[in-house]
Design a protein around this motif. Structure first.
Motif, short mmCIF file in Angstrom:
data_model
loop_
_atom_site.label_atom_id
_atom_site.label_comp_id
_atom_site.label_asym_id
_atom_site.label_seq_id
_atom_site.Cartn_x
_atom_site.Cartn_y
_atom_site.Cartn_z
N SER A 21 -8.28 -0.52 -5.82
CA SER A 21 -7.33 0.26 -5.02
C SER A 21 -6.02 -0.50 -4.90
CB SER A 21 -7.90 0.54 -3.63
OG SER A 21 -8.13 -0.67 -2.93
N GLY A 22 -4.94 0.24 -4.60
CA GLY A 22 -3.63 -0.36 -4.42
C GLY A 22 -2.59 0.70 -4.16
N PRO A 23 -1.38 0.30 -3.75
CA PRO A 23 -0.32 1.27 -3.43
C PRO A 23 0.38 1.80 -4.68
CG PRO A 23 0.46 -0.96 -3.08
CD PRO A 23 -0.98 -1.09 -3.46
N SER A 25 3.78 2.80 -6.28
CA SER A 25 5.20 2.52 -6.09
C SER A 25 5.96 3.16 -7.24
CB SER A 25 5.45 1.01 -6.04
OG SER A 25 6.85 0.75 -5.92
N SER A 29 1.59 1.16 -10.44
CA SER A 29 0.74 0.65 -9.36
C SER A 29 -0.06 -0.54 -9.88
CB SER A 29 -0.20 1.74 -8.85
OG SER A 29 -1.04 1.22 -7.83
N LEU A 31 -3.61 -2.28 -9.06
CA LEU A 31 -4.86 -2.08 -8.33
C LEU A 31 -5.72 -3.34 -8.43
CD1 LEU A 31 -5.77 1.49 -9.71
CD2 LEU A 31 -4.22 0.89 -7.84
N THR A 117 -0.12 6.50 0.55
CA THR A 117 0.41 6.03 -0.74
C THR A 117 -0.56 5.12 -1.47
OG1 THR A 117 1.47 4.14 0.35
CG2 THR A 117 2.78 6.17 0.13
N THR A 118 -1.79 4.99 -0.93
CA THR A 118 -2.78 4.11 -1.55
C THR A 118 -3.77 4.92 -2.37
OG1 THR A 118 -2.61 2.49 0.23
CG2 THR A 118 -4.60 2.41 -1.13
N THR A 120 -7.37 4.88 -4.71
CA THR A 120 -8.62 4.18 -4.98
C THR A 120 -9.29 4.85 -6.17
OG1 THR A 120 -8.94 3.56 -2.67
CG2 THR A 120 -10.89 3.51 -4.09
#
Length: 691
Positions: A21-23, A25, A29, A31, A117-118, A120
């Motif tokens: 998971s991660g934001p 942008s 992204s 992750l 905005t995240t 997974t």
């Protein structure tokens, strides 16, 4: 270790499973998450995603199993991030065990979800990794496949077993709860393949154990695996060479507290509905629980494995199922006394059985009372339990030991024993006639309370006069390894002197460099054995003296050998096990020791797969009583065999000795040995048939 680097190339079939998971942008992204590669290992990952062209890159850091990093590229990343979709991955390089690696995962199935905005992503897919000649997992090697209680070959349906060897699993310890897997998260599995037939079944994993390179696996053999011969393999990145084993319907074995298969049994004394004590030598608290010896009329709970298959599966909390009420005859045998089981079935734990029984009022007492289970006439491994004289006693009673010393055993202490012996035995050998062999032997050992019965079975001073002990030893094939051996001590050069006519003047013993045990073949009559001395045992005084070594200092002891007893009528050629065996004799001093020893040997299989089982009994009494009857309850624990054949044989021996001498010896680390004994036994034996 699995972290080793190997020169040969290896291609690994694997399944990658990960979550990251991660934001988000803009259109990119990064992750982060965890990853599992079956047959390879587990670790972490970092994935860089470009949503515009649906590509990406990744770094996988494998921290268990084959350690190192894998790097590569992704396609179809937008499909995975946006929702349910597919992608693909290509491995382009690596470090550590994966230096120069290549590989591909042509189809990754995954799901993506957003929280603000995240993003997974969860994904999985099958693929291959080629290590390019710089890495590859070491090949697992199996050295033994044993039942988990007695440490002997042959496994029962629905039982717990262990696999020993090297490179069987990644480093560390992993315990698996219900429902247990057949393949561990890092790809380890144990497979039973019928031979012949080819049907393969993966066992249910209980644990993988590999701290500091000590490798062992435990599993449950499913009840559905048919009886017969099997090849057992372990897969851990690569697959081991097969080891043969046999699956049977029933082979019950008792657990022991030291996991040796021969020590103090894993038995509980039922005190009340709210308290059960671990059977031990004294009453109190030790081993993280309440402990006590049993006593006559005590209710007992024994634990083991191998009672048999159970309908309903082996991967859940087992229901209470009493085999003894469904056609299985289960008896506890305590000190030769047969006791019907009150309950015999699963203990609420897959693969583990419990047997409830009540000690009778006439049960033998002591700290090393032999204990076995009989399931449909098949005997378990021989263990022992502690039984106090009565319900008011707080400790069992064992000759040569104080209550304080027994309490030290309960707290994990060890003791040292020194024993030297002279033996003269005449044996009637059909091919050679009467053969007489004179020997001297001895040594110093360090032992724990768990080994008390082993010493009792071989050293007469530990055996209660008027009692019998039965032992069972298996050797050959994968068996014969002693998990908890008695430790030998170095006493330096030891010499033997004898009276005129013996031919013994400062004769040094031969010392085994591994066990530190001492031996001398003094002489023979009727047969020539290489290495024997031109010496013999005659009446008179003998002295043993030690110069001192790394563990034991200087010592000396002596004993006077007298005339042997006269056994009236000699030894029988056939023993009727159900009728008992009565021997009568004359002569000797009233306090002289008398030993009656018998054994029954069977051999199955051939070549490297041959397994030999030896059941032995030793009974002791004093010369003054003039008679002794070996009870049928003892003899029936020995299988029926002819006097001598390719598949087995029987033996019987009668010996007498003057009262043993005692001695002491200093220990170089400080203090002195706890017990020292010098024995001299003279007797005769013959092959016999047990019917």
């Amino acid at each position: 270790m699995l972290a080793c680097v190997y020169a040969q190339a290896a291609t690994l079939n694997t399944v990658i499973t990960g979550t990251a998971s991660g934001p988000i942008s803009g259109t990119t992204s990064t992750l982060n998450g965890t990853v599992t590669l079956s047959n390879v290992g587990t670790g972490t990952m970092t994935v860089n995603v470009n949503l515009v062209n649906s590509t990406g890159s990744f770094v996988l850091t494998v921290t268990t199993g084959m350690t190192g990093t894998l790097t590569g590229n992704l396609t179809g990343t937008a499909n995975l991030v946006a929702g349910t979709g597919t992608g693909a991955a290509t491995i382009t390089g690596g470090t550590g065990n994966f230096a120069g690696a290549t590989g591909s995962f042509p189809s990754l199935n995954g799901t993506g979800s957003f929280a603000g905005t995240t993003v997974t992503v969860n994904f999985s897919g099958a693929g291959t990794i080629s290590t390019g000649g710089s890495g590859g997992p070491p090949v697992p090697t199996i050295t033994a496949v044993w039942d988990s209680a007695s440490n002997t070959t042959t496994l029962a349906q629905g039982s717990i077993f262990i696999v020993k060897g090297s490179n069987l699993c990644p480093s560390g310890v992993k315990l698996f709860g219900i429902p247990r897997p057949t393949v561990s998260p890092d790809g380890v599995k144990i497979t039973f393949t019928a031979n012949p037939g080819g049907t393969a079944t993966d066992a249910i994993l209980v644990y993988t154990y590999n701290p500091s390179g000590v490798c062992q696996l435990a599993g449950i053999l499913p009840s559905t695996v048919a009886t017969g011969n099997y090849n057992v393999t372990v897969t851990n990145g690569t697959t081991s060479a097969p080891v043969q084993t046999k699956v049977v319907q029933t082979k019950f074995a008792l657990f022991t507290q030291d996991s040796s298969g021969t020590g103090l049994a894993s038995v509980q004394n039922y005190i009340s509905a709210s308290q059960v004590d671990l059977n031990s030598f004294t009453t109190g608290n030790a081993k993280a629980t309440t402990i006590s010896p049993g006593h006559p009329l005590q209710y007992m709970i024994a634990y083991g494995t191998g009672m048999g298959a159970l309908v309903g599966g082996d991967n859940s909390a087992s229901p209470a199922f009493d085999f003894s009420t469904h056609g299985t005859i289960v008896n506890a045998i305590v000190g030769g006394v047969t006791i019907p089981a009150l309950y015999a079935g699963r203990a609420g734990y897959a693969g583990e059985d419990q047997i409830n029984f009540q000690l009778p009022a006439n049960v033998p007492t002591g700290c090393a009372v032999s204990f076995q289970m009989s399931v449909n006439g098949q005997l378990s491994n021989t263990t022992f339990i502690a039984i106090a004289p009565d319900a008011n006693a707080t400790a069992c009673v064992q000759p040569g030991f104080t209550t304080a010393q027994l309490q030290q055993f309960d707290n994990g202490a060890s003791r040292t024993l020194g024993v030297f012996s002279l033996t003269q035995f005449s044996v009637n050998v059909p091919q050679s006639g009467t053969v007489k062999i004179d020997n001297a032997s001895g040594g110093f050992t360090r032992y724990t309370g768990y080994q008390l019965a082993r010493l009792a079975g071989s050293q007469a001073q530990f055996t209660v006069s008027g009692s019998c002990i039965v032992t069972h030893v298996q050797s050959g094939g994968q068996a014969g390894l002693t998990p908890n051996p008695v430790g030998g001590l170095d006493a330096g050069t030891v010499t033997l002197n004898g009276p005129a006519g013996s031919g013994l003047t400062n004769q040094p013993f031969t010392q085994d460099p591994d066990s530190f045990q001492y031996s001398l073949l003094l002489g023979t009559e009727g047969i020539t054995i290489p290495g024997g001395l031109n010496a013999k045992l005659v009446a008179g005084t003998y002295a043993v003296a030690g110069a001192g070594g790394a563990d034991v200092g200087k010592f000396n002891t002596q004993i006077t050998l007298g005339a042997p007893l006269n056994l009236i009528g000699g030894l029988p050629s056939t023993v009727n096990r159900s009728a008992g065996l009565t021997l009568n004799w004359t002569g000797g001093n009233p306090s002289d020791l008398v030993e009656i020893f018998g054994s029954s040997r069977t051999t199955s299989g051939s070549g490297a797969s041959a397994i030999t089982d030896v059941w032995s009994f030793i009974c002791t009494t004093t010369a003054g009583v003039g008679t002794f009857t070996v009870p049928s309850s003892i003899l029936l624990q020995l299988p029926a065999v002819s006097a001598s054949s390719a598949s087995g044989g029987g033996f019987l021996e009668f010996a007498s000795a003057v009262t043993p001498s005692t001695f002491t010896a200093p220990l170089t680390a400080g203090g002195a040995i706890d017990n020292g004994t010098f024995l001299a036994l003279v007797g005769f034996g013959a092959t016999v048939s047990y019917q």
